[in-house]
Design a protein around this motif. Structure first.
Motif, short mmCIF file in Angstrom:
data_model
loop_
_atom_site.label_atom_id
_atom_site.label_comp_id
_atom_site.label_asym_id
_atom_site.label_seq_id
_atom_site.Cartn_x
_atom_site.Cartn_y
_atom_site.Cartn_z
N SER A 163 0.82 -1.21 0.00
CA SER A 163 0.00 0.00 0.00
C SER A 163 0.86 1.26 0.00
N GLN A 164 0.48 2.20 -0.83
CA GLN A 164 1.14 3.51 -0.84
C GLN A 164 0.85 4.24 0.46
N ALA A 165 -0.35 4.02 1.00
CA ALA A 165 -0.73 4.56 2.30
C ALA A 165 -1.77 3.63 2.91
N VAL A 166 -1.82 3.62 4.22
CA VAL A 166 -2.87 2.88 4.93
C VAL A 166 -3.69 3.90 5.70
N LEU A 167 -5.00 3.81 5.58
CA LEU A 167 -5.90 4.81 6.15
C LEU A 167 -6.66 4.21 7.33
N SER A 168 -6.92 5.04 8.31
CA SER A 168 -7.71 4.63 9.47
C SER A 168 -8.93 5.52 9.58
N ILE A 169 -9.96 5.01 10.23
CA ILE A 169 -11.21 5.75 10.45
C ILE A 169 -11.32 6.07 11.93
N ALA A 170 -11.58 7.32 12.23
CA ALA A 170 -11.65 7.75 13.62
C ALA A 170 -12.77 7.02 14.37
N GLN A 171 -12.45 6.56 15.57
CA GLN A 171 -13.43 5.86 16.42
C GLN A 171 -13.41 6.49 17.82
N TYR A 172 -14.56 6.47 18.47
CA TYR A 172 -14.68 7.15 19.75
C TYR A 172 -15.29 6.29 20.85
N GLY A 173 -15.60 5.04 20.54
CA GLY A 173 -16.21 4.17 21.53
C GLY A 173 -15.22 3.15 22.06
N SER A 174 -15.74 2.03 22.56
CA SER A 174 -14.89 1.04 23.20
C SER A 174 -14.45 -0.08 22.25
N THR A 175 -15.13 -0.23 21.11
CA THR A 175 -14.78 -1.32 20.21
C THR A 175 -13.44 -1.07 19.53
N ARG A 176 -12.72 -2.14 19.24
CA ARG A 176 -11.41 -2.00 18.63
C ARG A 176 -11.51 -1.68 17.13
N SER A 177 -12.55 -2.17 16.50
CA SER A 177 -12.63 -1.99 15.05
C SER A 177 -14.07 -1.83 14.58
N ILE A 178 -14.22 -1.25 13.40
CA ILE A 178 -15.51 -1.09 12.76
C ILE A 178 -15.75 -2.27 11.83
N ASN A 179 -17.00 -2.70 11.68
CA ASN A 179 -17.36 -3.74 10.74
C ASN A 179 -16.77 -3.43 9.36
N ALA A 180 -16.25 -4.45 8.70
CA ALA A 180 -15.57 -4.25 7.42
C ALA A 180 -16.47 -3.62 6.37
N GLY A 181 -17.73 -4.03 6.32
CA GLY A 181 -18.64 -3.44 5.34
C GLY A 181 -18.91 -1.98 5.62
N VAL A 182 -19.02 -1.61 6.88
CA VAL A 182 -19.24 -0.21 7.26
C VAL A 182 -18.00 0.61 6.95
N ALA A 183 -16.83 0.08 7.28
CA ALA A 183 -15.58 0.80 7.02
C ALA A 183 -15.41 1.09 5.53
N ALA A 184 -15.78 0.12 4.70
CA ALA A 184 -15.67 0.31 3.26
C ALA A 184 -16.57 1.45 2.79
N GLY A 185 -17.78 1.51 3.32
CA GLY A 185 -18.70 2.59 2.95
C GLY A 185 -18.17 3.95 3.35
N ILE A 186 -17.59 4.04 4.54
CA ILE A 186 -17.04 5.31 5.01
C ILE A 186 -15.88 5.75 4.11
N ALA A 187 -14.99 4.83 3.78
CA ALA A 187 -13.83 5.18 2.95
C ALA A 187 -14.25 5.59 1.55
N MET A 188 -15.20 4.87 0.97
CA MET A 188 -15.67 5.24 -0.37
C MET A 188 -16.31 6.62 -0.35
N HIS A 189 -17.09 6.89 0.68
CA HIS A 189 -17.75 8.19 0.76
C HIS A 189 -16.73 9.30 0.96
N ALA A 190 -15.64 9.03 1.66
CA ALA A 190 -14.58 10.03 1.81
C ALA A 190 -13.99 10.39 0.45
N TRP A 191 -13.82 9.37 -0.42
CA TRP A 191 -13.35 9.66 -1.79
C TRP A 191 -14.39 10.49 -2.53
N VAL A 192 -15.65 10.10 -2.43
CA VAL A 192 -16.73 10.79 -3.12
C VAL A 192 -16.79 12.26 -2.72
#
Length: 201
Positions: A163-192
């Motif tokens: 990867s040229q870069a690895v991107l993370s999505i800001a989280q504010y709760g107790s879970t370690r990670s976001i569901n993969a399908g949700v994370a994909a939607g957030i990243a695509m929308h960031a591009w949009v």
């Protein structure tokens, strides 16, 4: 009942319309502007306006989230979807939207990265690593490929290294990670938000 019934009145004289759908009605999950159009006509129209980002998903353990990622890629009219690893994937969550996309399979990460290099597309991983940069402030290349790991293991080390870069999505709760399908939607929308005309419906 979802969709629309048989066409009322004289049929349109336009090759994009499907005679069977005009006669029987159109119950598909498509935008209103594509009602009664044939599958081929819809794909051809989408091809005219596809966004220049691709989406890739690692599929080593038959990830059930892939259908959701594919459906979201269709919603944002991605240039293509790439399945890395197992060829078979759960299509139920895609709700038939894969028919309107260009889906390509890569047996191994090396095959995928070779394709990306030949296409001149930077690979951008999405996962939580020490070197990850916030997706919220990242300047996306207009043409690129966003890669998502499977639920649980996340991105493989091979994709991380490529990867040229690895991107993370800001989280504010107790879970370690976001569901993969949700994370994909957030990243695509960031591009949009950065590159797409804000006229979609």
């Amino acid at each position: 009942m979802v969709g629309v019934g048989p066409w009322e009145g004289p049929w349109p004289r336009d090759d994009r319309y499907d005679p069977d759908l005009l006669r029987d009605g159109d119950r598909r999950n498509v935008a209103d502007r594509y009602r009664y159009w044939s599958l081929e006509a819809i794909v051809a129209d989408l091809d005219r306006t596809r966004h220049p980002f691709h989406v890739a998903i690692e599929n080593w353990q038959h990830d059930l989230n892939i259908g959701t990622v594919v459906r979201t890629a269709n919603a944002f009219n991605a240039a293509g979807v790439h399945i890395i690893g197992r060829r078979r994937w759960n299509r139920r969550g895609a709700m038939v939207t894969d028919r309107y996309l260009h889906v390509r399979h890569h047996e191994a990460v090396e095959d995928f990265t070779a394709w990306a290099a030949e296409a001149g597309l930077p690979v951008l991983g999405v996962d939580l690593f020490p070197e990850s940069v916030p997706v919220e402030t990242f300047a996306f290349p207009r043409a690129c490929v966003l890669v998502f790991g499977q639920e649980g293991p996340g991105l493989s080390e091979e994709v991380r290294a490529a990867s040229q870069a690895v991107l993370s999505i800001a989280q504010y709760g107790s879970t370690r990670s976001i569901n993969a399908g949700v994370a994909a939607g957030i990243a695509m929308h960031a591009w949009v938000r950065q590159h797409a005309a804000q006229t979609g419906h």
